[in-house]
Design a protein around this motif. Structure first.
Motif, PDB file in Angstrom:
ATOM      1  N   VAL A  35       0.875  -1.160   0.000  1.00 47.76           N
ATOM      2  CA  VAL A  35       0.000   0.000   0.000  1.00 47.76           C
ATOM      3  C   VAL A  35       0.917   1.216   0.000  1.00 47.76           C
ATOM      4  CG1 VAL A  35      -1.791   1.218   1.279  1.00 47.76           C
ATOM      5  CG2 VAL A  35      -1.678  -1.266   1.386  1.00 47.76           C
ATOM      6  N   LEU A  36       0.717   2.156  -0.941  1.00 48.65           N
ATOM      7  CA  LEU A  36       1.597   3.311  -1.083  1.00 48.65           C
ATOM      8  C   LEU A  36       0.993   4.565  -0.476  1.00 48.65           C
ATOM      9  CD1 LEU A  36       2.715   2.893  -4.820  1.00 48.65           C
ATOM     10  CD2 LEU A  36       3.680   1.822  -2.782  1.00 48.65           C
ATOM     11  N   ALA A  37       1.824   5.323   0.232  1.00 44.81           N
ATOM     12  CA  ALA A  37       1.428   6.611   0.807  1.00 44.81           C
ATOM     13  C   ALA A  37       2.586   7.579   0.639  1.00 44.81           C
ATOM     14  CB  ALA A  37       1.069   6.457   2.278  1.00 44.81           C
ATOM     15  N   ILE A  38       2.268   8.871   0.624  1.00 41.19           N
ATOM     16  CA  ILE A  38       3.284   9.895   0.430  1.00 41.19           C
ATOM     17  C   ILE A  38       3.451  10.695   1.717  1.00 41.19           C
ATOM     18  CG2 ILE A  38       1.649  11.580  -0.504  1.00 41.19           C
ATOM     19  CD1 ILE A  38       3.893  12.409  -2.484  1.00 41.19           C
ATOM     20  N   ALA A  39       4.685  11.034   2.039  1.00 40.03           N
ATOM     21  CA  ALA A  39       4.972  11.903   3.182  1.00 40.03           C
ATOM     22  C   ALA A  39       4.796  13.342   2.698  1.00 40.03           C
ATOM     23  CB  ALA A  39       6.384  11.661   3.702  1.00 40.03           C
ATOM     24  N   GLY A  40       3.565  13.844   2.803  1.00 39.23           N
ATOM     25  CA  GLY A  40       3.204  15.135   2.233  1.00 39.23           C
ATOM     26  C   GLY A  40       3.959  16.322   2.798  1.00 39.23           C
ATOM     27  N   LEU A  41       4.520  16.184   3.981  1.00 39.12           N
ATOM     28  CA  LEU A  41       5.319  17.262   4.557  1.00 39.12           C
ATOM     29  C   LEU A  41       6.811  16.972   4.427  1.00 39.12           C
ATOM     30  CD1 LEU A  41       3.167  18.066   7.720  1.00 39.12           C
ATOM     31  CD2 LEU A  41       3.163  19.210   5.493  1.00 39.12           C
ATOM     32  N   GLY A  42       7.125  15.985   3.601  1.00 34.49           N
ATOM     33  CA  GLY A  42       8.524  15.656   3.341  1.00 34.49           C
ATOM     34  C   GLY A  42       9.109  14.739   4.394  1.00 34.49           C
ATOM     35  N   PRO A  43      10.434  14.556   4.341  1.00 34.87           N
ATOM     36  CA  PRO A  43      11.094  13.627   5.262  1.00 34.87           C
ATOM     37  C   PRO A  43      11.054  14.090   6.713  1.00 34.87           C
ATOM     38  CG  PRO A  43      12.692  14.691   3.823  1.00 34.87           C
ATOM     39  CD  PRO A  43      11.340  15.113   3.358  1.00 34.87           C
ATOM     40  N   SER A  44      10.615  15.315   6.963  1.00 33.50           N
ATOM     41  CA  SER A  44      10.491  15.777   8.345  1.00 33.50           C
ATOM     42  C   SER A  44       9.113  15.471   8.929  1.00 33.50           C
ATOM     43  CB  SER A  44      10.785  17.275   8.439  1.00 33.50           C
ATOM     44  OG  SER A  44       9.823  18.010   7.700  1.00 33.50           O
ATOM     45  N   SER A  45       8.239  14.811   8.150  1.00 33.33           N
ATOM     46  CA  SER A  45       6.925  14.402   8.677  1.00 33.33           C
ATOM     47  C   SER A  45       7.156  13.529   9.907  1.00 33.33           C
ATOM     48  CB  SER A  45       6.156  13.585   7.636  1.00 33.33           C
ATOM     49  OG  SER A  45       5.899  14.328   6.476  1.00 33.33           O
TER      50      SER A  45
END
Length: 142
Positions: A35-45
């Motif tokens: 299942v794919l998800a994106i770290a919308g706030l970048g690697p600092s999420s």
């Protein structure tokens, strides 16, 4: 929430507290169970940093529940995943591009070059059942 969103249970890297974060599912890979998800706030999420510090406790998507392992997609695979997401969600484009532009800090136009630039900035994570465990009938790992 169906299969459009997942709930990730993870442990705070500093607090040790358990957190639940709802993430949009940008892709499903039935053959691998990913299942794919994106770290919308970048690697600092926070959720992204937490799963790097300690394994996530659980992923719930629809009626499926599992203890996850994860991997961060490399640039070509991540760009392909975003292209596929955009193809499947053409009606979202008028909203998606401005939202991504705001998150990224630059104008996202949906071009191949923009997708590659974006995935260098916003990691895409693939969650799958840890150790190949398959969910049982109630949706939990055996």
């Amino acid at each position: 929430m169906g299969k459009r969103f997942l709930c990730l249970t993870h442990v705070g890297r500093k607090s040790g507290r358990e957190y639940r974060t709802v993430l949009e599912v940008i892709g499903l890979r039935p053959q691998s169970g990913e299942v794919l998800a994106i770290a919308g706030l970048g690697p600092s999420s926070d959720w992204y940093r937490n799963i790097q510090a300690a394994p996530a406790a659980e992923v719930v998507i629809g009626r499926r529940k599992f203890v996850p392992a994860y991997r961060t997609l490399d640039e070509p695979e991540a760009a392909d995943a975003i292209a596929d997401y955009e193809r499947r969600n053409l009606l979202l484009r008028p909203v998606l591009h401005p939202v991504l532009s705001k998150l990224l800090g630059w104008r996202y136009d949906g071009s191949d070059a923009a997708r590659h630039r974006m995935v260098r900035q916003l990691p895409i994570v693939a969650f799958r059942p840890r150790d190949g465990a398959e969910p049982d009938r109630e949706g939990t790992d055996r």
